[in-house]
Every structure is written in C-alpha cells, then in structure tokens.
Design an enzyme around this catalytic site. Structure first.
Site, PDB file in Angstrom:
ATOM      1  N   GLY A 162       0.825  -1.210   0.000  1.00  0.00           N
ATOM      2  CA  GLY A 162       0.000   0.000   0.000  1.00  0.00           C
ATOM      3  C   GLY A 162       0.851   1.250   0.000  1.00  0.00           C
ATOM      4  N   PHE A 163       0.200   2.365   0.161  1.00  0.00           N
ATOM      5  CA  PHE A 163       0.868   3.667   0.129  1.00  0.00           C
ATOM      6  C   PHE A 163       1.932   3.763   1.244  1.00  0.00           C
ATOM      7  CE2 PHE A 163      -0.048   7.963   2.223  1.00  0.00           C
ATOM      8  CZ  PHE A 163       1.081   8.567   1.689  1.00  0.00           C
ATOM      9  N   ASN A 171      -2.920  -8.448   0.244  1.00  0.00           N
ATOM     10  CA  ASN A 171      -3.884  -9.139  -0.626  1.00  0.00           C
ATOM     11  C   ASN A 171      -4.264  -8.274  -1.826  1.00  0.00           C
ATOM     12  OD1 ASN A 171      -5.555  -7.202   0.432  1.00  0.00           O
ATOM     13  ND2 ASN A 171      -7.208  -8.588   0.994  1.00  0.00           N
ATOM     14  N   GLY A 184      -3.743  -2.162  -2.459  1.00  0.00           N
ATOM     15  CA  GLY A 184      -2.316  -2.033  -2.771  1.00  0.00           C
ATOM     16  C   GLY A 184      -2.070  -2.268  -4.250  1.00  0.00           C
ATOM     17  N   LEU A 203      -0.124  -2.968   8.997  1.00  0.00           N
ATOM     18  CA  LEU A 203      -0.695  -1.830   8.269  1.00  0.00           C
ATOM     19  C   LEU A 203      -1.851  -2.241   7.370  1.00  0.00           C
ATOM     20  CD1 LEU A 203       2.085  -0.608   9.199  1.00  0.00           C
ATOM     21  CD2 LEU A 203       2.118   0.633   7.054  1.00  0.00           C
ATOM     22  N   LYS A 236     -13.565  -7.027   9.183  1.00  0.00           N
ATOM     23  CA  LYS A 236     -12.849  -8.305   9.333  1.00  0.00           C
ATOM     24  C   LYS A 236     -11.341  -8.070   9.275  1.00  0.00           C
ATOM     25  CE  LYS A 236     -15.983 -11.714   7.287  1.00  0.00           C
ATOM     26  NZ  LYS A 236     -16.156 -12.525   6.068  1.00  0.00           N
ATOM     27  N   ASN A 276      -5.164 -12.360  14.202  1.00  0.00           N
ATOM     28  CA  ASN A 276      -4.173 -13.232  13.554  1.00  0.00           C
ATOM     29  C   ASN A 276      -2.754 -12.724  13.735  1.00  0.00           C
ATOM     30  OD1 ASN A 276      -6.089 -15.065  12.692  1.00  0.00           O
ATOM     31  ND2 ASN A 276      -6.500 -13.926  10.801  1.00  0.00           N
ATOM     32  N   TYR A 331     -14.699   1.137   9.627  1.00  0.00           N
ATOM     33  CA  TYR A 331     -13.280   1.489   9.776  1.00  0.00           C
ATOM     34  C   TYR A 331     -12.993   1.962  11.208  1.00  0.00           C
ATOM     35  CZ  TYR A 331      -8.816   3.810   8.638  1.00  0.00           C
ATOM     36  OH  TYR A 331      -7.498   4.199   8.591  1.00  0.00           O
TER      37      TYR A 331
HETATM   38  N1  NAD Z   1      -2.928   7.189   4.849  1.00  0.00           N
HETATM   39  C1  NAD Z   1      -3.403   7.758   5.948  1.00  0.00           C
HETATM   40  O1  NAD Z   1      -3.573   8.986   5.983  1.00  0.00           O
HETATM   41  C2  NAD Z   1      -3.715   6.940   7.172  1.00  0.00           C
HETATM   42  C3  NAD Z   1      -4.276   7.593   8.286  1.00  0.00           C
HETATM   43  C4  NAD Z   1      -4.576   6.822   9.407  1.00  0.00           C
HETATM   44  C5  NAD Z   1      -4.295   5.483   9.454  1.00  0.00           C
HETATM   45  N2  NAD Z   1      -3.747   4.884   8.367  1.00  0.00           N
HETATM   46  C6  NAD Z   1      -3.512   3.429   8.445  1.00  0.00           C
HETATM   47  O2  NAD Z   1      -2.278   3.092   7.869  1.00  0.00           O
HETATM   48  C7  NAD Z   1      -2.374   1.840   7.205  1.00  0.00           C
HETATM   49  C8  NAD Z   1      -1.890   1.989   5.761  1.00  0.00           C
HETATM   50  O3  NAD Z   1      -2.713   2.954   5.096  1.00  0.00           O
HETATM   51  P1  NAD Z   1      -2.446   3.416   3.590  1.00  0.00           P
HETATM   52  O4  NAD Z   1      -2.842   4.816   3.476  1.00  0.00           O
HETATM   53  O5  NAD Z   1      -1.095   2.984   3.184  1.00  0.00           O
HETATM   54  O6  NAD Z   1      -3.580   2.563   2.849  1.00  0.00           O
HETATM   55  P2  NAD Z   1      -3.472   1.610   1.575  1.00  0.00           P
HETATM   56  O7  NAD Z   1      -4.851   1.231   1.207  1.00  0.00           O
HETATM   57  O8  NAD Z   1      -2.620   2.228   0.529  1.00  0.00           O
HETATM   58  O9  NAD Z   1      -2.688   0.363   2.162  1.00  0.00           O
HETATM   59  C9  NAD Z   1      -3.322  -0.678   2.834  1.00  0.00           C
HETATM   60  C10 NAD Z   1      -2.757  -1.976   2.298  1.00  0.00           C
HETATM   61  O10 NAD Z   1      -3.361  -3.058   3.001  1.00  0.00           O
HETATM   62  C11 NAD Z   1      -3.711  -4.057   2.056  1.00  0.00           C
HETATM   63  N3  NAD Z   1      -4.815  -4.836   2.636  1.00  0.00           N
HETATM   64  C12 NAD Z   1      -6.083  -4.432   2.862  1.00  0.00           C
HETATM   65  N4  NAD Z   1      -6.793  -5.426   3.415  1.00  0.00           N
HETATM   66  C13 NAD Z   1      -5.933  -6.479   3.541  1.00  0.00           C
HETATM   67  C14 NAD Z   1      -6.082  -7.795   4.030  1.00  0.00           C
HETATM   68  N5  NAD Z   1      -7.250  -8.240   4.518  1.00  0.00           N
HETATM   69  N6  NAD Z   1      -5.006  -8.606   4.002  1.00  0.00           N
HETATM   70  C15 NAD Z   1      -3.818  -8.184   3.504  1.00  0.00           C
HETATM   71  N7  NAD Z   1      -3.624  -6.954   3.010  1.00  0.00           N
HETATM   72  C16 NAD Z   1      -4.670  -6.107   3.042  1.00  0.00           C
HETATM   73  C17 NAD Z   1      -4.099  -3.299   0.817  1.00  0.00           C
HETATM   74  O11 NAD Z   1      -4.065  -4.081  -0.360  1.00  0.00           O
HETATM   75  C18 NAD Z   1      -3.055  -2.185   0.818  1.00  0.00           C
HETATM   76  O12 NAD Z   1      -1.881  -2.576   0.152  1.00  0.00           O
HETATM   77  C19 NAD Z   1      -3.827   1.400   7.314  1.00  0.00           C
HETATM   78  O13 NAD Z   1      -3.955   0.471   8.360  1.00  0.00           O
HETATM   79  C20 NAD Z   1      -4.568   2.666   7.643  1.00  0.00           C
HETATM   80  O14 NAD Z   1      -5.725   2.415   8.406  1.00  0.00           O
HETATM   81  C21 NAD Z   1      -3.463   5.570   7.218  1.00  0.00           C
END
Ligand code: NAD
Length: 336
Positions: free
Chosen positions: A24-25, A46, A50, A85, A103, A111, A157
């Site tokens: 992901g990001f 998954n 991402g 993350l 979930k 897990n 969320y």
């Molecule tokens: N970007 C923000 O501003 C921000 C703010 C608060 C919290 N967060 C937290 O940081 C984390 C990363 O956020 P992000 O902005 O990089 O989001 P993102 O969507 O780019 O990254 C999340 C990643 O998790 C993967 N993913 C989702 N569900 C999954 C699963 N069941 N099993 C395996 N992989 C799974 C996605 O494919 C993705 O690659 C997240 O937990 C988010 O809640 C981000």
C-alpha cells in the site's frame, strides 16, 4: 522454540520484519526504509487497495520477499518484528466492502497478535485518528476517548480500528506481548491511490486534469497533513522504543490548513486552470482534526520536518508521472 535464523540475523543488528499491507501507500515506503536500514522485509498484502507498482522497485532486492495473503486468514511465518498496516484507509475503499473492512481490522489483528505472541515479536498497529471520530476536543490528545458513531457508514473502519486497539492492549495485559499502537493522522505523498477520494490526491488529480476542484462544505474546515517520510520515521522510531512503551501515540502534522487554502496551493503549484466548486459535506465527516504530538515528541523525539509545499511538489511529480505514463490504477476489487 525460538526462531534460529531470525536470531542469527538479529545478532548482526538486522531483523526479519513482517509488514502487512506492505504494497500500500504507507507500507511501501516503510518496506523501502526498513530495507535501506539493512533489514529483511516480508511484505504481506492481498492487493485490495495495494498495487504491485508500489513495490516493483523492491522485488529484485535480495532482502525483500512478497507474499500474497489476506490477513483475515491466519499466517504462519518466522519474523522478529511485525508492523500491521493492512487495511483500506480511505472512505471510498473501506466503504466498498465494509464487512471485509471490519474483518481486516478485527480478525487481522487477532491473527497478527497470535503470530506475534507465538514468536515473542513486538508488533506495531497502524491505528488512526478516526478512533477520535468527530472529536469534541481540539487538538486531540491520546487520552481523549473519542466521539464515534457506531452505526454510521464510517463505523466499519473507525470501530474496527478501535476494536483492534482493544485487542492489542488485551494481548499486552493478558500475555505481556510487546505492543506499539500509533494513531496516524492524515498522511500524503507519492504512491497514494489516485482515486481514493482523499483530499490531497483528489485536488492534485483534478488540478492536473484542469478539472473543477471539489470542496465539500464551505472549505473552511481544517485538516493537517503529514508527509509520508516523516510518518515512516515515526513508525520506526516507535518500534525502537523500550518494551514498556505501548502507546497509543499520535503521529501527524499539527499544522492546520483549510481545504480552501490547500486547493489554492495545489492550483498554484500545478499551474492549473481549475476552478473551485463546492458540494455538500458527506455524512459524519469530522469538522476539524489536529493531533497533539507532545507524546511523540517526548517519547520518540519526533516531529514532522517536511513542509506542506515541499511534500506537495513531490506528490504532484508522482501523479504527473502516473498520468503521463498512463499508469492509472484499477479500482479496488472485492477481496477473495
Ligand atoms: N494514509 C493515511 O492517511 C492513514 C491515516 C490513518 C491510518 N492509516 C492506516 O495506515 C495503514 C496503511 O494505510 P495506507 O494509506 O497505506 O492505505 P493503503 O490502502 O494504501 O494500504 C493498505 C494496504 O493493506 C492491504 N490490505 C487491505 N486489506 C488487507 C487484508 N485483509 N489482508 C492483507 N492486506 C490487506 C491493501 O491491499 C493495501 O496494500 C492502514 O492500516 C490505515 O488504516 C493511514
């Protein structure tokens, strides 16, 4: 018992580290930084939101490994540290399949915590400022319990992340597991999903295409934005704290900008011909969010260093390249 190979790697100061959501990001930047520090990285994703492209440049790295896996299903790997993350982070994506979102937060936490407990490995949870909901106190300190609507469209969320925090602290109390909980505030930078509907990516994409820039409500509501490199430094700093430091710790940039101010800055930096248009505020949208980061400053000696303008320039460059190369990301798909 112990993980022999991990111990050998650790003897040289380097660790084998699991990053869930590593494609992901934020996860991709974290993987990159951990590799740069000499660690081995196992990226588990998954690909719900991402993108392979985010980690494409890492796949040939000798210390990088990618595993396609959904963290709602238990995982058995051998690592020394875990960063959790995995979770879609923007309303468009987490509301697309809200049951899967809850979930991912709850079963995913169970897990990951079970794995950490078996391995005696410290585990960091990427929690969120959304646990504060539409906050009644400003700025938000970690001691504020929040104001969350348990049945609204954002609850999958917000409440999922709150339950994950509960699980982290119960694993800590019940099993003495070393946990690190960080509450991340709005973060931006290259590799944000261009269609995640978040304000920075929205404004930049609209400006680059000379389309109208959409502001929800008056535009006087404020947000604070943390550049991803600053955030990643905070995550790694938190992981390095002594086992008695559990958090929660806020990580974000306390400098507030109005949506109108941000839109004007993006228009200026992109040289866009876009006009600003106003639309009604979405349901449960918080009016103001601003982290109190005194705990991060005291515990981690952390504060953001990258100014919004400098971060926006780098992010605009990224989106310009995406558009130029026609690398438009597909919409998030339903998880299997
Ligand atoms: N970007 C923000 O501003 C921000 C703010 C608060 C919290 N967060 C937290 O940081 C984390 C990363 O956020 P992000 O902005 O990089 O989001 P993102 O969507 O780019 O990254 C999340 C990643 O998790 C993967 N993913 C989702 N569900 C999954 C699963 N069941 N099993 C395996 N992989 C799974 C996605 O494919 C993705 O690659 C997240 O937990 C988010 O809640 C981000």
């Amino acid at each position: 018992m112990g993980y022999q190979r991990g111990s050998i790697v650790a003897a040289f100061g380097n660790k084998r580290i699991l990053v869930t959501g590593g494609a992901g990001f934020i996860g991709s930047h974290l993987c990159e930084q951990l590799l740069a520090e000499g660690h081995e990285v196992l990226c588990v994703d998954n690909f719900f939101t991402g993108w392979r492209q985010n980690i494409h440049h890492l796949t040939d790295h000798a210390n990088f490994e990618l595993l396609r896996h959904d963290i709602t299903i238990p995982l058995s790997v051998e690592v020394d540290q875990i960063y959790n993350l995995a979770c879609p982070a923007s309303p468009i994506h987490y509301q697309r399949d809200p049951v899967q979102t809850t979930k991912t937060s709850v079963l995913g936490a169970i897990n990951v915590l079970g794995l950490a407990n078996r391995l005696h490995a410290p585990v960091l949870q990427a929690s969120t400022s959304e646990v504060y909901g539409d906050p009644a106190v400003h700025p938000q300190t970690e001691s504020y319990w929040g104001n969350v609507n348990a049945i609204g469209p954002r609850a999958c969320y917000d409440e999922g992340k709150r339950c994950a925090e509960t699980l982290f602290f119960d694993y800590h109390r019940q099993y003495q597991l070393a946990i690190k909980v960080v509450r991340i505030f709005n973060t931006y930078g290259p590799r944000m999903h261009p269609e995640d509907g978040r304000v920075v990516s929205n404004f930049i994409m609209q400006a680059l295409k000379n389309e109208p820039i959409t502001i929800y409500g008056s535009g006087l509501q404020t947000r604070s934005f943390c550049y991803v490199d600053d955030l990643v430094r905070g995550l790694i700093g938190m992981m390095k704290t002594s086992p008695d430091i559990t958090g929660p710790v806020n990580l974000g940039n306390p400098h507030e900008f109005t949506m109108l101010g941000l839109a004007e800055m993006v228009i200026r930096l992109t040289g866009s011909a876009s006009q600003i248009v106003h639309k009604p505020l979405p349901c449960d949208d918080p009016r103001q969010r601003k982290p109190d980061i005194s705990m991060a400053a005291a515990l981690l000696n952390w504060s953001p260093t990258i100014e919004l303008k400098a971060g926006l320039v780098r992010t605009i460059d990224y989106f310009e390249n995406l558009l130029h190369n026609g690398l438009h990301k597909p919409h998030a798909t339903k998880a299997a």
